[in-house]
Every structure is written in structure tokens, then in C-alpha cells.
Design a protein around this motif. Structure first.
Motif, PDB file in Angstrom:
ATOM      1  N   PHE A  26      10.741  26.495  88.325  1.00  0.00           N
ATOM      2  CA  PHE A  26      12.356  27.471  88.732  1.00  0.00           C
ATOM      3  C   PHE A  26      11.227  28.065  90.008  1.00  0.00           C
ATOM      4  CE2 PHE A  26      15.159  29.716  90.443  1.00  0.00           C
ATOM      5  CZ  PHE A  26      16.645  29.139  91.359  1.00  0.00           C
ATOM      6  N   GLU A  27      10.898  28.782  89.556  1.00  0.00           N
ATOM      7  CA  GLU A  27      10.139  29.873  90.224  1.00  0.00           C
ATOM      8  C   GLU A  27       9.032  28.771  91.586  1.00  0.00           C
ATOM      9  OE1 GLU A  27       8.013  32.940  89.101  1.00  0.00           O
ATOM     10  OE2 GLU A  27       7.945  33.966  91.654  1.00  0.00           O
ATOM     11  N   THR A  30      10.717  26.399  93.534  1.00  0.00           N
ATOM     12  CA  THR A  30      11.942  27.402  94.602  1.00  0.00           C
ATOM     13  C   THR A  30      11.542  28.819  95.645  1.00  0.00           C
ATOM     14  OG1 THR A  30      13.218  28.881  93.069  1.00  0.00           O
ATOM     15  CG2 THR A  30      14.048  26.989  93.196  1.00  0.00           C
ATOM     16  N   THR A  32      11.760  31.438  94.426  1.00  0.00           N
ATOM     17  CA  THR A  32      12.315  32.881  93.454  1.00  0.00           C
ATOM     18  C   THR A  32      12.457  32.709  92.271  1.00  0.00           C
ATOM     19  OG1 THR A  32      14.327  31.538  94.017  1.00  0.00           O
ATOM     20  CG2 THR A  32      13.716  33.490  95.766  1.00  0.00           C
ATOM     21  N   SER A  91      22.100  33.617  95.456  1.00  0.00           N
ATOM     22  CA  SER A  91      20.146  34.775  95.288  1.00  0.00           C
ATOM     23  C   SER A  91      20.940  35.143  93.913  1.00  0.00           C
ATOM     24  CB  SER A  91      19.815  36.120  95.764  1.00  0.00           C
ATOM     25  OG  SER A  91      21.154  36.952  95.773  1.00  0.00           O
ATOM     26  N   HIS A  93      22.207  33.570  90.116  1.00  0.00           N
ATOM     27  CA  HIS A  93      22.002  33.026  89.150  1.00  0.00           C
ATOM     28  C   HIS A  93      23.601  32.789  87.726  1.00  0.00           C
ATOM     29  CE1 HIS A  93      17.960  31.734  91.398  1.00  0.00           C
ATOM     30  NE2 HIS A  93      18.837  30.760  91.642  1.00  0.00           N
ATOM     31  N   SER A 279      20.144  24.760  92.342  1.00  0.00           N
ATOM     32  CA  SER A 279      19.249  24.313  93.372  1.00  0.00           C
ATOM     33  C   SER A 279      19.224  23.493  94.002  1.00  0.00           C
ATOM     34  CB  SER A 279      18.141  24.898  92.729  1.00  0.00           C
ATOM     35  OG  SER A 279      17.422  24.242  92.141  1.00  0.00           O
TER      36      SER A 279
END
Lengths: 279, 279
Positions: A26-27, A30, A32, A91, A93, A279
């Protein structure tokens, strides 16, 4: 018949490892990390410890946590506003509202301020109905962890008689609904149940979720039953008299190290799932 | 022990009478009658008959109904749009989507388009969770009617063992949750349940909601049990073999004239309640 302890530590480690890989992915995608907001009202020592532990586990799995500690005197309106703000914040989740909240707060109103897509602890009415009806949604973490544990140990609930002791909205009731969804015949028992021992003696699967130390006695357990102890009481004691029950059960979760680790693993897993979904 | 038939006709008449008075009061206060929208997809004869009967009962109680018949080939998207329009229309107070809908439609999606405040048939996820958690909301009409019937006959569920046969989202599951809310120990049985007769034999209260004619046999009934037959099958036959079960039961609902009338009475009552809440 052989009795076996049924720890959840290996399963939890497997879930956390896979979750950490997904968090890293995920990081990478995206820029983040997945983010879990943790909200706590007041400073009950057990709750403070739980939240700290959950945040540490998040950090180890590559999940950021945003801690929102609120004073004991927070009103329902203030708590709802704080949770709603997190629900609307892109920001964030996932949202964990540590319970119990102080008695003057309407806990249900606060839970319902969590957006369904961020309800990674599975406490909203929407998540409960989703679990009950087999619709998409997040599981309450302890019941969800119990189902994974059963699966991991090859316990097939279909056609079995599952007796759930306890009927709380985040543990007993959702556990009953998830077992029912897996085709178990499910009995829900509670403080008003008459002759509880004889009902438990008919169970192929027992889920103890009462919050009373060693409440379930060894001679309540049918030979060969699977015993899931979802309790955690002071002094590292579960809701089942473990030593007594062990010789009767085919499988029995220890406390600690049984259901507990899978609960936290589910929380992390669902946070990353929520992050990907958003996302 | 004396066995008694447990008709719901008197209770239903009482509820309808009080509802008609409240509907008249609503009209006096607002200048309009309470309004139930009835949505039906396709022309299944049984469904057409049901909806017609419900609309007739509405009319007699001073409730307008707005009928929305949709063709068999209606898509999920079209049905959701039609239901959503009714949810947003301030002149509609309650919405009944007659089920079953044709197999190509996502029934859950259609149900979820009903605003919780207009879900007078108690089919949404919100209503189910509200019933499960004791939060404000509308009951599914048949389970809600069953609870009123038990109350009317002085049957106190607390501490009793209630066995619900069937686990549908609008009947078995909500019935189980409402009985649990009244402190019964509740077992949910279904098609995968093993040795159903012996489980039913432990029941103080039996709720049959399977949809199979005379499925529950007389010798499954514990002497003195209360038997609620929520089934309605072709030829005016319930889910319980009534004649066989009557001598065993202390109370048993007939089919027709048992649960059925209370179901419709609840629908009318909840429609007027929704109208007042919206005004």
C-alpha cells in the motif's frame, strides 16, 4: 481422544506477516502508510494498555496510528464529533474507539459515528448486520478471529451445535451470527439462561464470552468438544477453567495466547483492507 | 395440561383499531393520511394477492397506499432508483417492497434503498441491527407480531429456551434476536441442523419459520411448550402439523388466523408511527 491446546499465536503471526506485506505494498503504491485512528476516552489503565499494545502492533506491521486521547469528562456530542471528523478524514483508513467508554457517554451513538468503510473493529450496526447477512463488511475482531482460528485448526462448524455464552454486541452476538453463517446450529446463552451447564454439555463448539474468571467448569464440556475461551480476566485467567476442561475438550484455546492474538491480527488486517478499499 | 389454540385475530383487531385511531389523529393534525408505498416487481400471483390484501387493510385503517408495480424485467438499478425516490418523497411515510423479488435482482441492494425511517416492514440491515441491539427502529413485521402475540397470551420468554427453525433475514434471524432481547435462551436451527427433532424437544417456545408444510411433527413438541407457526404454505397449511402438535402444546397458533393477522397489523401500526415521526 487426545486433548490439544489451541494457541492462536502462530495463526496471528501468519496474518500479521501477510498484513505487513500488504501494508508495504500500500505504501509503495500510494506513498503513505495505512492509518488507524485510536480513540480513547479517560484513562482506565487496562484500556490505556490495550490501545498502546494495538498501536505498537500497528507500527511493527507498517501501519501508522493516530492517537486521539480524550478526557474522562468528554460528552457524547464531543465524542461523536471527534469520531465523525475521523470518519471524514481521507488520511484515516480505520477507526478504533476503545471500549468501554465512561458510563455517561452513549456508546452506541459514538460507534455509529464510525463510517462503515472505516469500521475495522466491527462495532457498528452496519457491520453487525453485514456479518449476520453475509454481506460485505468488517467483522468484529474477536469473533472474526475465532472463526479464523476454527478454520486454522480444521474445525468445520457446519451441522455442529455451537453454544455461545454471552450476548454482547461486539462479541457474543456477532460470534453467534458468524457461526450460523457457517451452518452451525447456534444457541446463545446468557445470565438469564436456566441450567447453563446442561446446555453447554450438548455443545460441539463452546464459545465462552462472559467476562467471569473460570466461569465455565470442566465437567460442562462434552467429551471431544472444541472450547474457545474469549474471556480475559485479571491475572491472565480466561472464562473457562482451563486445567479442568482440557481433558474433556479435543481442542481448547489457552488464555493468554489463544483468541487474543488473533483479535489484534484481525484489526491490523482489516485496517489494511480498509486502506486499499479507500484508495 | 390443557392445550389451547392461540389465534392472533383478536390481538390484530385491537392493534388495527388503535392504529386507525392514530391514523385519523394524524390526518386531523396534518390534513393528510399516513401513506404506505407498496412496490412489487413482476406478477407472481401470491405476491399480487398479498399486496392487494395489505392495501385493502391500509384503506380500512385510514392509511393511503401508493402502489408501484414494476415489470418482471426491472433491473436492480431501476428498482433501487424507484425505492430511493420513495425514500426521498416526503409524502410517503412507509415503504413495503414485496418479496421475493425476481431472482435476477439483488434484493439486499433494493432493501437497503429504503430509508431506515420508512422501513415499516423491518427489512433493512439497520432495522435488523436495531432489533438485535435494542436500539430504536422498526421490527420485521412477522417477528414483531410474534413477540406481541406472546405478550398478549402472557408468555414470558425470560429464561425459557426458544428454538427458532429457520434463519432468513426477515423472519428466523430477527425472531431469534427479539427473543434474545426478551432474555430467552435462543437456539437457531436450519437445514444443516443435525437431529432437529431432539433439539425441538428441548424447547419451551418453538418458532417454526421454514416454509415447508407440516414440517414440524407433533412428537417433536415438549409437553406444555408454546408453538408459534410462522409458516404459510399452499392449501392454508402451516409449518407445524397442527392436529398432531395441539395435544402436546400449551398454546399453539393456528394457520391461518395465528401469526398472519398480527404481521399485517404491525405493518399498519409501524406505518402510522413512521408518519408521526416524520411530521
Amino acid at each position: 481422544m487426545t486433548s490439544r491446546s489451541m494457541p492462536g499465536t502462530d495463526l496471528a503471526a501468519t496474518i500479521v506477516k501477510a498484513t505487513a506485506e500488504r501494508a508495504a505494498e500500500f505504501e509503495r503504491l500510494t506513498g503513505t502508510k495505512p492509518c488507524l485512528a485510536t480513540v480513547i476516552v479517560g484513562d482506565d489503565p487496562a484500556s490505556v494498555t490495550y490501545v498502546k499494545m494495538k498501536r505498537n502492533r500497528c507500527a511493527k506491521a507498517g501501519i501508522t496510528s493516530r492517537h486521539v486521547p480524550l478526557p474522562e469528562e468528554t460528552t457524547t456530542e464531543q465524542l461523536v464529533a471527534a469520531v465523525r471528523e475521523l470518519s471524514e478524514d481521507p488520511s484515516v483508513h480505520g477507526i478504533l474507539l476503545q471500549h468501554p467508554v465512561p458510563a455517561h457517554i452513549d456508546e452506541r451513538a459514538a460507534f455509529e459515528a464510525i463510517a462503515p468503510g472505516k469500521d475495522v473493529d466491527g462495532v457498528t450496526m452496519h457491520s453487525f448486520a453485514a456479518m449476520s447477512f453475509g454481506e460485505p463488511g468488517f467483522a468484529s475482531c474477536t469473533p472474526g478471529g475465532i472463526m479464523r482460528l476454527l478454520e486454522d485448526y480444521g474445525v468445520e462448524p457446519s451441522g455442529k451445535h455451537a453454544v455461545v455464552i454471552g450476548r454482547s454486541p461486539i462479541l457474543g452476538k456477532p460470534a453467534a451470527m458468524l457461526l450460523l453463517a457457517k451452518d452451525a446450529t447456534v444457541t446463545v446463552c446468557h445470565s438469564r439462561t436456566r441450567d447453563l451447564p446442561s446446555i453447554v454439555r450438548t455443545a460441539d463448539i463452546v464459545v465462552a464470552a462472559v467476562g467471569k474468571p473460570e466461569f465455565v467448569k470442566g465437567d460442562w464440556i462434552k467429551p471431544g468438544a472444541v472450547v474457545i475461551d474469549a474471556g480475559y480476566n485479571e491475572g491472565n485467567v480466561g472464562d473457562v477453567a482451563y486445567a479442568e476442561a482440557l481433558p474433556h475438550a479435543s481442542l481448547i484455546t489457552p488464555v493468554p495466547g489463544g483468541v487474543g492474538p488473533t483479535t489484534i491480527a484481525l484489526l491490523l488486517e482489516q485496517t489494511v483492507t480498509a486502506a486499499f478499499a479507500a484508495s
